[in-house]
Design a protein around this motif. Structure first.
Motif, PDB file in Angstrom:
ATOM      1  N   ILE A  11       0.735  -1.266   0.021  1.00 23.37           N
ATOM      2  CA  ILE A  11       0.348   0.117  -0.149  1.00 23.37           C
ATOM      3  C   ILE A  11       0.939   1.122   0.005  1.00 23.37           C
ATOM      4  N   LYS A  12       1.989   0.963   0.382  1.00 23.22           N
ATOM      5  CA  LYS A  12       2.948   1.915   0.426  1.00 23.22           C
ATOM      6  C   LYS A  12       2.799   3.450  -1.122  1.00 23.22           C
ATOM      7  N   GLU A  13       2.927   2.975  -2.341  1.00 27.10           N
ATOM      8  CA  GLU A  13       2.772   2.917  -3.584  1.00 27.10           C
ATOM      9  C   GLU A  13       1.375   4.411  -3.434  1.00 27.10           C
ATOM     10  N   PHE A  14       0.980   3.912  -2.516  1.00 26.25           N
ATOM     11  CA  PHE A  14      -0.917   4.580  -2.960  1.00 26.25           C
ATOM     12  C   PHE A  14      -0.654   5.420  -1.115  1.00 26.25           C
ATOM     13  N   GLU A  15       0.447   5.780  -1.141  1.00 26.28           N
ATOM     14  CA  GLU A  15       0.426   7.158   0.979  1.00 26.28           C
ATOM     15  C   GLU A  15       0.434   8.084   0.691  1.00 26.28           C
ATOM     16  N   SER A  16       0.288   8.331  -0.794  1.00 24.28           N
ATOM     17  CA  SER A  16      -0.395  10.246  -1.411  1.00 24.28           C
ATOM     18  C   SER A  16      -2.210  10.086  -0.560  1.00 24.28           C
ATOM     19  N   PHE A  17      -2.642   8.963  -1.674  1.00 27.42           N
ATOM     20  CA  PHE A  17      -3.827   8.508  -1.726  1.00 27.42           C
ATOM     21  C   PHE A  17      -4.249   8.364   0.099  1.00 27.42           C
ATOM     22  N   PHE A  18      -4.154   7.452   1.118  1.00 22.98           N
ATOM     23  CA  PHE A  18      -4.336   7.180   1.509  1.00 22.98           C
ATOM     24  C   PHE A  18      -4.318   8.888   3.176  1.00 22.98           C
ATOM     25  N   THR A  19      -2.939   9.333   3.303  1.00 23.83           N
ATOM     26  CA  THR A  19      -3.104  10.940   3.062  1.00 23.83           C
ATOM     27  C   THR A  19      -2.939  12.286   2.910  1.00 23.83           C
ATOM     28  N   MET A  20      -3.688  11.876   2.113  1.00 24.37           N
ATOM     29  CA  MET A  20      -4.730  12.631   1.937  1.00 24.37           C
ATOM     30  C   MET A  20      -4.864  14.230   2.335  1.00 24.37           C
ATOM     31  N   ALA A  21      -5.721  13.642   3.083  1.00 27.09           N
ATOM     32  CA  ALA A  21      -6.269  14.441   4.193  1.00 27.09           C
ATOM     33  C   ALA A  21      -5.858  14.766   5.826  1.00 27.09           C
ATOM     34  N   PRO A  22      -5.117  16.095   5.983  1.00 25.55           N
ATOM     35  CA  PRO A  22      -5.208  15.671   7.179  1.00 25.55           C
ATOM     36  C   PRO A  22      -5.447  15.531   8.072  1.00 25.55           C
ATOM     37  N   PRO A  23      -5.275  14.531   9.189  1.00 23.14           N
ATOM     38  CA  PRO A  23      -4.848  13.520  10.394  1.00 23.14           C
ATOM     39  C   PRO A  23      -6.208  14.792  10.590  1.00 23.14           C
ATOM     40  N   PHE A  24      -6.841  15.631  11.428  1.00 20.25           N
ATOM     41  CA  PHE A  24      -8.055  16.109  12.499  1.00 20.25           C
ATOM     42  C   PHE A  24      -8.793  15.984  11.191  1.00 20.25           C
ATOM     43  N   ILE A  25      -8.804  16.234   9.836  1.00 24.72           N
ATOM     44  CA  ILE A  25      -9.476  15.998   8.713  1.00 24.72           C
ATOM     45  C   ILE A  25     -10.449  14.677   8.593  1.00 24.72           C
ATOM     46  N   LEU A  26      -9.416  13.611   7.987  1.00 27.36           N
ATOM     47  CA  LEU A  26      -9.937  12.379   7.778  1.00 27.36           C
ATOM     48  C   LEU A  26     -10.576  11.740   9.687  1.00 27.36           C
ATOM     49  N   VAL A  37     -14.406   9.400  -0.480  1.00 33.06           N
ATOM     50  CA  VAL A  37     -13.885   9.655  -1.389  1.00 33.06           C
ATOM     51  C   VAL A  37     -14.678  10.428  -3.092  1.00 33.06           C
ATOM     52  N   GLU A  38     -16.877  10.251  -1.859  1.00 33.68           N
ATOM     53  CA  GLU A  38     -17.894  11.108  -3.066  1.00 33.68           C
ATOM     54  C   GLU A  38     -17.700  12.692  -2.896  1.00 33.68           C
ATOM     55  N   LYS A  39     -17.133  13.349  -1.713  1.00 35.66           N
ATOM     56  CA  LYS A  39     -16.824  14.741  -1.314  1.00 35.66           C
ATOM     57  C   LYS A  39     -15.089  15.136  -1.477  1.00 35.66           C
ATOM     58  N   PHE A  40     -14.396  14.005  -2.589  1.00 34.96           N
ATOM     59  CA  PHE A  40     -13.521  14.721  -3.349  1.00 34.96           C
ATOM     60  C   PHE A  40     -13.399  13.914  -5.007  1.00 34.96           C
ATOM     61  N   LYS A  41     -14.101  13.738  -5.432  1.00 38.40           N
ATOM     62  CA  LYS A  41     -14.521  12.971  -6.314  1.00 38.40           C
ATOM     63  C   LYS A  41     -13.672  13.662  -7.406  1.00 38.40           C
ATOM     64  N   LYS A  84      -0.296   9.511  11.470  1.00 33.36           N
ATOM     65  CA  LYS A  84      -1.260   9.999  11.606  1.00 33.36           C
ATOM     66  C   LYS A  84      -2.511   9.097  10.714  1.00 33.36           C
ATOM     67  N   GLN A  85      -2.616   9.469   9.786  1.00 30.43           N
ATOM     68  CA  GLN A  85      -3.762   8.815   8.844  1.00 30.43           C
ATOM     69  C   GLN A  85      -4.078   7.212   9.415  1.00 30.43           C
ATOM     70  N   TYR A  86      -3.122   6.384   8.870  1.00 32.03           N
ATOM     71  CA  TYR A  86      -3.032   4.823   9.231  1.00 32.03           C
ATOM     72  C   TYR A  86      -3.482   4.761  10.905  1.00 32.03           C
ATOM     73  N   LYS A  87      -3.342   5.219  11.459  1.00 25.49           N
ATOM     74  CA  LYS A  87      -3.187   4.705  12.647  1.00 25.49           C
ATOM     75  C   LYS A  87      -4.985   5.388  12.914  1.00 25.49           C
ATOM     76  N   ILE A  88      -5.665   6.110  12.443  1.00 27.05           N
ATOM     77  CA  ILE A  88      -7.102   6.554  11.936  1.00 27.05           C
ATOM     78  C   ILE A  88      -8.130   5.136  11.640  1.00 27.05           C
ATOM     79  N   LEU A  89      -7.268   4.923  10.089  1.00 31.75           N
ATOM     80  CA  LEU A  89      -8.057   4.141   8.962  1.00 31.75           C
ATOM     81  C   LEU A  89      -7.932   2.444   9.830  1.00 31.75           C
TER      82      LEU A  89
END
Length: 110
Positions: A11-26, A37-41, A84-89
């Motif tokens: 999944i590391k190759e997709f890190e920019s996707f998984f971390t697209m939103a700052p942690p507090f927003i995610l 996905v719909e919100k940032f379509k 932190k995004q990964y921890k949330i997910l």
């Protein structure tokens, strides 16, 4: 990709996707079970459109991974990257958020 289980390297190759939103927003989206996905379509579609066939195939493997397994990998990703995004997910209470967004991503990819 490993034969049976995906790993952080997968999944590391997709890190920019998984971390697209700052942690507090995610985390806010996860708590509300928001379809990120719909919100940032347009941003998500742009990300998908930029993938070559090999990366699309890898993304499909990730998208077809069982949610619990995916969250286990997100926990590994957090431990290795500290993002932190990964921890949330990885949080089991956000399983429904993961499923909503994985389904939305599947629709966009297919």
């Amino acid at each position: 990709m490993s034969e049976n289980n995906i790993t952080y390297d997968d999944i590391k190759e997709f890190e920019s996707f998984f971390t697209m939103a700052p942690p507090f927003i995610l985390e806010r989206f996860a708590k509300k079970k928001t379809n990120f996905v719909e919100k940032f379509k347009s941003k998500v579609q742009s990300f998908i459109d930029g993938l070559d066939e090999e990366h699309l195939n890898k993304l499909n493997i990730v998208l077809n991974t069982d949610t619990e397994e995916l969250q286990r990998v997100m926990n590994d990703a957090y431990e290795q990257s500290g993002k932190k995004q990964y921890k949330i997910l990885a949080n089991p209470k956000y399983k429904e958020f993961i499923e909503i967004n994985i389904n939305a991503l599947r629709e966009m990819v297919n």
